[in-house]
Design an enzyme around this catalytic site. Structure first.
Site, PDB file in Angstrom:
ATOM      1  CG  ASP A  99      -5.949  -3.631   0.172  1.00  0.00           C
ATOM      2  OD1 ASP A  99      -6.919  -3.784  -0.598  1.00  0.00           O
ATOM      3  OD2 ASP A  99      -4.942  -4.365   0.151  1.00  0.00           O
ATOM      4  CD  GLU A 121      -6.909  -9.192   3.308  1.00  0.00           C
ATOM      5  OE1 GLU A 121      -7.564 -10.167   2.901  1.00  0.00           O
ATOM      6  OE2 GLU A 121      -6.544  -8.263   2.568  1.00  0.00           O
ATOM      7  CD  GLU A 135      -4.985  -1.525  -4.470  1.00  0.00           C
ATOM      8  OE1 GLU A 135      -3.841  -1.126  -4.807  1.00  0.00           O
ATOM      9  OE2 GLU A 135      -5.910  -1.700  -5.283  1.00  0.00           O
ATOM     10  CG  HIS A 213      -7.783  -6.114 -10.435  1.00  0.00           C
ATOM     11  ND1 HIS A 213      -7.500  -7.353  -9.935  1.00  0.00           N
ATOM     12  CD2 HIS A 213      -7.833  -5.282  -9.367  1.00  0.00           C
ATOM     13  CE1 HIS A 213      -7.393  -7.283  -8.632  1.00  0.00           C
ATOM     14  NE2 HIS A 213      -7.576  -6.039  -8.247  1.00  0.00           N
ATOM     15  NE  ARG A 215      -7.609   1.826  -9.196  1.00  0.00           N
ATOM     16  CZ  ARG A 215      -8.564   2.573  -9.742  1.00  0.00           C
ATOM     17  NH1 ARG A 215      -8.256   3.636 -10.423  1.00  0.00           N
ATOM     18  NH2 ARG A 215      -9.822   2.261  -9.568  1.00  0.00           N
ATOM     19  CG  HIS A 246     -11.384  -6.025 -12.934  1.00  0.00           C
ATOM     20  ND1 HIS A 246     -11.913  -4.753 -13.025  1.00  0.00           N
ATOM     21  CD2 HIS A 246     -11.299  -6.286 -11.601  1.00  0.00           C
ATOM     22  CE1 HIS A 246     -12.124  -4.268 -11.814  1.00  0.00           C
ATOM     23  NE2 HIS A 246     -11.762  -5.189 -10.927  1.00  0.00           N
TER      24      HIS A 246
HETATM   25  C1  UD1 Z   1     -10.932  -1.999  -6.800  1.00  0.00           C
HETATM   26  C2  UD1 Z   1      -9.990  -1.694  -5.652  1.00  0.00           C
HETATM   27  C3  UD1 Z   1      -8.863  -2.722  -5.618  1.00  0.00           C
HETATM   28  C4  UD1 Z   1      -9.406  -4.129  -5.629  1.00  0.00           C
HETATM   29  C5  UD1 Z   1     -10.353  -4.319  -6.793  1.00  0.00           C
HETATM   30  C6  UD1 Z   1     -11.000  -5.678  -6.728  1.00  0.00           C
HETATM   31  C7  UD1 Z   1      -9.595   0.614  -4.965  1.00  0.00           C
HETATM   32  C8  UD1 Z   1      -8.829   1.860  -5.217  1.00  0.00           C
HETATM   33  N1  UD1 Z   1      -9.377  -0.388  -5.828  1.00  0.00           N
HETATM   34  O1  UD1 Z   1     -10.222  -1.775  -8.016  1.00  0.00           O
HETATM   35  O2  UD1 Z   1      -8.089  -2.532  -4.446  1.00  0.00           O
HETATM   36  O3  UD1 Z   1      -8.329  -5.040  -5.728  1.00  0.00           O
HETATM   37  O4  UD1 Z   1     -11.397  -3.329  -6.715  1.00  0.00           O
HETATM   38  O5  UD1 Z   1     -11.551  -6.041  -7.947  1.00  0.00           O
HETATM   39  O6  UD1 Z   1     -10.376   0.551  -4.047  1.00  0.00           O
HETATM   40  N2  UD1 Z   1     -16.468  -1.577 -12.916  1.00  0.00           N
HETATM   41  C9  UD1 Z   1     -17.709  -1.918 -13.439  1.00  0.00           C
HETATM   42  N3  UD1 Z   1     -18.491  -2.797 -12.730  1.00  0.00           N
HETATM   43  C10 UD1 Z   1     -18.101  -3.363 -11.569  1.00  0.00           C
HETATM   44  C11 UD1 Z   1     -16.837  -3.020 -11.053  1.00  0.00           C
HETATM   45  C12 UD1 Z   1     -16.032  -2.109 -11.730  1.00  0.00           C
HETATM   46  O7  UD1 Z   1     -18.099  -1.456 -14.502  1.00  0.00           O
HETATM   47  O8  UD1 Z   1     -18.854  -4.142 -10.980  1.00  0.00           O
HETATM   48  C13 UD1 Z   1     -15.616  -0.590 -13.660  1.00  0.00           C
HETATM   49  C14 UD1 Z   1     -16.182   0.841 -13.559  1.00  0.00           C
HETATM   50  O9  UD1 Z   1     -15.923   1.508 -14.761  1.00  0.00           O
HETATM   51  C15 UD1 Z   1     -15.366   1.436 -12.409  1.00  0.00           C
HETATM   52  C16 UD1 Z   1     -14.010   0.786 -12.694  1.00  0.00           C
HETATM   53  O10 UD1 Z   1     -14.320  -0.547 -13.091  1.00  0.00           O
HETATM   54  O11 UD1 Z   1     -15.317   2.840 -12.416  1.00  0.00           O
HETATM   55  C17 UD1 Z   1     -13.041   0.804 -11.544  1.00  0.00           C
HETATM   56  O12 UD1 Z   1     -13.618   0.315 -10.328  1.00  0.00           O
HETATM   57  P1  UD1 Z   1     -12.873   0.664  -8.918  1.00  0.00           P
HETATM   58  O13 UD1 Z   1     -13.595  -0.020  -7.823  1.00  0.00           O
HETATM   59  O14 UD1 Z   1     -12.660   2.119  -8.801  1.00  0.00           O
HETATM   60  O15 UD1 Z   1     -11.452   0.031  -9.112  1.00  0.00           O
HETATM   61  P2  UD1 Z   1     -10.979  -1.452  -9.367  1.00  0.00           P
HETATM   62  O16 UD1 Z   1      -9.927  -1.392 -10.410  1.00  0.00           O
HETATM   63  O17 UD1 Z   1     -12.142  -2.336  -9.565  1.00  0.00           O
HETATM   64  N1  UDP Z   2     -12.982 -13.781  -8.349  1.00  0.00           N
HETATM   65  C1  UDP Z   2     -14.249 -14.033  -8.865  1.00  0.00           C
HETATM   66  N2  UDP Z   2     -14.427 -13.973 -10.228  1.00  0.00           N
HETATM   67  C2  UDP Z   2     -13.428 -13.664 -11.090  1.00  0.00           C
HETATM   68  C3  UDP Z   2     -12.138 -13.368 -10.550  1.00  0.00           C
HETATM   69  C4  UDP Z   2     -11.944 -13.425  -9.176  1.00  0.00           C
HETATM   70  O1  UDP Z   2     -15.185 -14.338  -8.125  1.00  0.00           O
HETATM   71  O2  UDP Z   2     -13.665 -13.630 -12.309  1.00  0.00           O
HETATM   72  C5  UDP Z   2     -12.796 -13.819  -6.888  1.00  0.00           C
HETATM   73  C6  UDP Z   2     -11.619 -14.639  -6.375  1.00  0.00           C
HETATM   74  O3  UDP Z   2     -12.021 -15.954  -6.065  1.00  0.00           O
HETATM   75  C7  UDP Z   2     -11.178 -13.865  -5.134  1.00  0.00           C
HETATM   76  C8  UDP Z   2     -11.596 -12.447  -5.412  1.00  0.00           C
HETATM   77  O4  UDP Z   2     -12.536 -12.494  -6.492  1.00  0.00           O
HETATM   78  O5  UDP Z   2     -11.869 -14.297  -3.973  1.00  0.00           O
HETATM   79  C9  UDP Z   2     -10.412 -11.594  -5.788  1.00  0.00           C
HETATM   80  O6  UDP Z   2     -10.851 -10.359  -6.262  1.00  0.00           O
HETATM   81  P1  UDP Z   2      -9.931  -9.390  -7.105  1.00  0.00           P
HETATM   82  O7  UDP Z   2      -8.861 -10.168  -7.764  1.00  0.00           O
HETATM   83  O8  UDP Z   2     -10.856  -8.592  -7.958  1.00  0.00           O
HETATM   84  O9  UDP Z   2      -9.366  -8.396  -6.004  1.00  0.00           O
HETATM   85  P2  UDP Z   2      -8.132  -8.462  -4.987  1.00  0.00           P
HETATM   86  O10 UDP Z   2      -8.224  -9.713  -4.213  1.00  0.00           O
HETATM   87  O11 UDP Z   2      -6.878  -8.352  -5.813  1.00  0.00           O
HETATM   88  O12 UDP Z   2      -8.319  -7.236  -4.164  1.00  0.00           O
END
Ligand code: UD1
Ligand code: UDP
Length: 376
Positions: A99, A121, A135, A213, A215, A246
């Site tokens: 999602d 999923e 999501e 993490h 939003r 995160h």
């Molecule tokens: C995203 C997904 C969320 C998911 C989560 C898993 C959307 C809208 N959100 O949220 O559904 O649960 O990923 O973790 O699709 N960043 C880094 N390095 C990384 C990853 C993220 O620096 O490897 C920082 C960047 O500043 C980036 C920000 O995190 O712009 C947000 O990343 P984004 O993928 O937009 O949203 P998440 O909060 O990670």
């Molecule tokens: N996870 C990871 N390292 C971390 C935290 C989570 O590898 O420091 C893994 C966890 O085992 C799970 C997945 O990341 O499989 C969950 O991701 P996240 O919580 O970022 O996203 P969501 O599942 O809420 O979309």
């Protein structure tokens, strides 16, 4: 009949974990299927942590992430990048999981090119567009244009039926997160010495593992979560609180500011997946707002406190492993305290059977894809 050419698209950490078993299964059946892997790079470092571990090599990496990206900017970049990937590879179908923005756009881009879309999923719902945000919208939009819905559980399949999705398009497969977990946990238990050394500072006592993490929790929600953790750390000085933070700046800033100087609170970088699997296994209980962690914890017999008001994963809630604690300071403190002090309550929250999957989901999903006749 020629080999099926699906385009598998993913972009964030959890999508990579949940798609890895599907990619592996496609590669195992290379006589009938030729997978094309496209990374959007919605995440960067956190995605690389997973692709490295599972040995996933990409045919194309769009490398879309920008620091502190807005949802609309990211969506626009995903549309351009994914559409050009579809033009370049001309696949038989598109497959994506979950999602995120990557998934919502992959589904729509496939629809615009009249390609079948396989949603891994499928059917998770809270019924509330604001939680999880965005999501719940992403997965509902994806469902509208999905051809094959791979629902992890009968409950998620029922959600799709309630939205009048035709029965012949719904399949109950289990969740691939369990395929990945069962594979990883065996390896990481065998190699535990490495992690015990790295986490020597945890000692032999109890550990509360924390992730967060979402939003909808940004701002006041995260401040309250941190205040609750700080209170618990003071109340239970013999318990270690480990929080891999995160990389989203909206999470990093409050967490590091509010929890940075407590002796028994350990803030780390996001843990690479194998390390995180070992940490879940090592922990006493897990405090999280994550979707994937809610699904994984029951396999490791860990109680989970979910820092949300609602969940699209009601199965473990109904089975008793999960408690929804929201972001209210008193509620979090009370619930964690109860689990740390009441052994009977703790035992009651440990499940024997994981309701989300049996480790065979990817095999079922690939079987279903091959049955569709898209490669004729
Ligand atoms: C995203 C997904 C969320 C998911 C989560 C898993 C959307 C809208 N959100 O949220 O559904 O649960 O990923 O973790 O699709 N960043 C880094 N390095 C990384 C990853 C993220 O620096 O490897 C920082 C960047 O500043 C980036 C920000 O995190 O712009 C947000 O990343 P984004 O993928 O937009 O949203 P998440 O909060 O990670
Ligand atoms: N996870 C990871 N390292 C971390 C935290 C989570 O590898 O420091 C893994 C966890 O085992 C799970 C997945 O990341 O499989 C969950 O991701 P996240 O919580 O970022 O996203 P969501 O599942 O809420 O979309």
């Amino acid at each position: 009949m020629r080999r099926l050419r699906p385009l598998l698209i993913f972009g964030t950490r959890p999508e990579a974990i949940k798609m890895a078993p599907v990619v592996h299964e496609c590669l195992r059946r290379a006589d009938s299927i030729e997978p094309i892997v496209c990374l959007t790079g919605q995440h960067r470092e956190m995605l690389a942590q997973v692709t490295d571990y599972f040995g996933l090599s990409a045919d194309l990496d769009l490398a879309l992430m920008q620091p502190n990206q807005t949802l609309a900017e990211l969506t626009a970049r995903c549309f351009q990048g994914i559409d050009s990937a579809l033009a370049r590879f001309n696949p038989d179908c598109v497959v994506a999981q979950g999602d995120t923005t990557t998934v919502m756009v992959a589904a729509l881009a496939a629809f615009y090119r009249r390609l079948p879309f396989v949603h891994v999923e499928a059917g998770l719902r809270t019924g509330n567009l604001q939680a999880p945000w965005p999501e719940e919208m992403n997965r509902r939009v994806a469902s509208i244009v999905t051809t094959v819905h791979c629902a992890p559980t009968t409950r998620s399949a029922d959600n799709l039926r309630a939205e009048h999705v035709p029965e012949q398009q719904i399949f109950v497969t289990g969740n691939t997160v369990i395929d990945a977990l069962l594979w990883a946990v065996e390896r990481e238990r065998a190699g535990a010495a490495r992690w015990q050394d790295k986490y020597a500072r945890l000692g032999n006592g109890r550990v509360v593992l924390i992730t967060g993490h979402r939003r909808e929790n940004f701002g006041q929600g995260f401040q309250d979560i941190c205040r609750a953790i700080a209170t618990l750390a003071d109340q239970f000085p013999d318990v270690q609180f480990l929080y891999p933070v995160h990389l989203n700046p909206n999470v990093q800033e409050p967490v590091r500011a509010l929890l940075g100087n407590k002796p028994n609170v350990h803030l780390t970088e996001p843990a690479p997946y194998p390390e995180f699997v070992w940490l879940m296994d090592r922990s006493t209980l897990i405090l999280t707002d994550s979707g994937g962690v809610q699904e994984e914890a029951p396999s490791l017999h860990k109680p989970i406190l979910v820092m949300r008001e609602t969940t699209e994963r009601p199965e473990a809630l109904d089975a008793g492993a999960v408690e929804l604690v929201g972001t209210n300071v008193e509620r979090i403190v009370e619930s964690v305290s109860r689990l740390l002090t009441d052994k009977q309550e703790y035992a009651r929250r440990q499940l024997d059977v994981n309701p989300y999957g049996d480790g065979q989901a990817a095999r079922r999903i690939v079987d279903i894809m091959l049955q569709q006749g898209w490669n004729q």
